[in-house]
Design an enzyme around this catalytic site. Sequence first.
Site, PDB file in Angstrom:
ATOM      1  N   LEU A 160      38.197  39.669  33.747  1.00  0.00           N
ATOM      2  CA  LEU A 160      37.836  40.960  34.432  1.00  0.00           C
ATOM      3  C   LEU A 160      38.348  40.918  35.772  1.00  0.00           C
ATOM      4  CD1 LEU A 160      34.292  41.216  33.114  1.00  0.00           C
ATOM      5  CD2 LEU A 160      36.034  42.196  32.157  1.00  0.00           C
ATOM      6  N   ASP A 161      38.485  42.267  36.526  1.00  0.00           N
ATOM      7  CA  ASP A 161      38.954  42.375  37.828  1.00  0.00           C
ATOM      8  C   ASP A 161      37.697  41.712  38.268  1.00  0.00           C
ATOM      9  OD1 ASP A 161      41.007  43.785  37.127  1.00  0.00           O
ATOM     10  OD2 ASP A 161      40.169  45.951  37.360  1.00  0.00           O
ATOM     11  N   LYS A 162      38.005  41.516  39.981  1.00  0.00           N
ATOM     12  CA  LYS A 162      37.042  40.839  40.774  1.00  0.00           C
ATOM     13  C   LYS A 162      35.737  41.893  40.869  1.00  0.00           C
ATOM     14  CE  LYS A 162      36.292  40.145  45.715  1.00  0.00           C
ATOM     15  NZ  LYS A 162      36.749  40.275  47.132  1.00  0.00           N
TER      16      LYS A 162
END
Length: 340
Positions: A165-167
């Site tokens: 997942l993105d940050k």
Amino acid sequence: MIISSPSDLDENGELQDDSSFVDASTSGLVEVRDLVVSAEFHGQRLDRMLAAAVPEFSRSYLQQLLEDGAVTRLQVPHLKSSQKVKAGEVWTVELRATPQSQAFKPESMPLQVVYEDAHLRIIDKPAGLVVHPAPGHWSGTLMNGLLGMDPSLMDLPRAGIVHRLDKDTSGLMVVARTRLAMDALVKKIAAREVKRLYLALSDKPWTGTKQKTVNLPIGRDPANRLRMAAVDLSKNSGKLATTHFHLLDQNDSGALVRCILETGRTHQIRVHMASLKMPLMADALYGGSIISQMPRQALHADQLAFDHPMTGETMAFQSPLPLDFLDLLKAWSLSYNQNT
């Protein structure tokens, strides 16, 4: 040995057998070596000379040392790996830990484990946590936390992480604990047998039918290498990407949208939402509005389902909405039914 290191030779000119050698790439110690260039390497690249002189270290680690100024001649740092060396020159290299070389260090952090067994774990990732070490984030990542929780994951590629997942995206992730489980999960994801559902918020109005499917290839944005973009595969490199969108609720303030991935490209939902002229709230990279109530892109991976890679049991998990989501839904008077 083609290139001699005076500090490694005994009084007879033979290589010493140093059984107490410490891996300086990951320890806190610094080992200084002087390297004399042999005639065979006259006119060769500096990085090639280094690789032959200290073969126990990886080329990527040696490149990190070059970039950090740890390779010198006559006490002057040389940063270019392509520099040519001459026979008889004496080069000095400081073998020391670099941020990149310490990326696989275990770290203690309070990860929320939703489920675990001998084969896998389900993690509920908070917004703000980077998944993999990368430039600017060589520590404090989910991978470091997983290693701190389970040191045996050091034997697995990426500590068992099979998707990311993105940050600033929160929500559910599955991570493997064994190589068999990891290989099986990778195959399931590639075969689209892992169901991943997200909730997204946009402050733009929804138009048209309540259900939409976006089929737009995604690749690196040719105008901005920090972004991804919907691309024309006849002109730019990219990969096919499909996302299904369902409107759950909306008003004049914005829209709550269910997102279902068929593929898992980098920034896929963010790019496809922007293509609908509905960028995610607070996703400045793709045109989203910035407000104090939502300090990060409004995307949450709330549902994850798959058949267990070892037992075949059907597994399904749901993550409650984080507080920033709930606060914004309340402020906008939008309703959310967790069964949708």
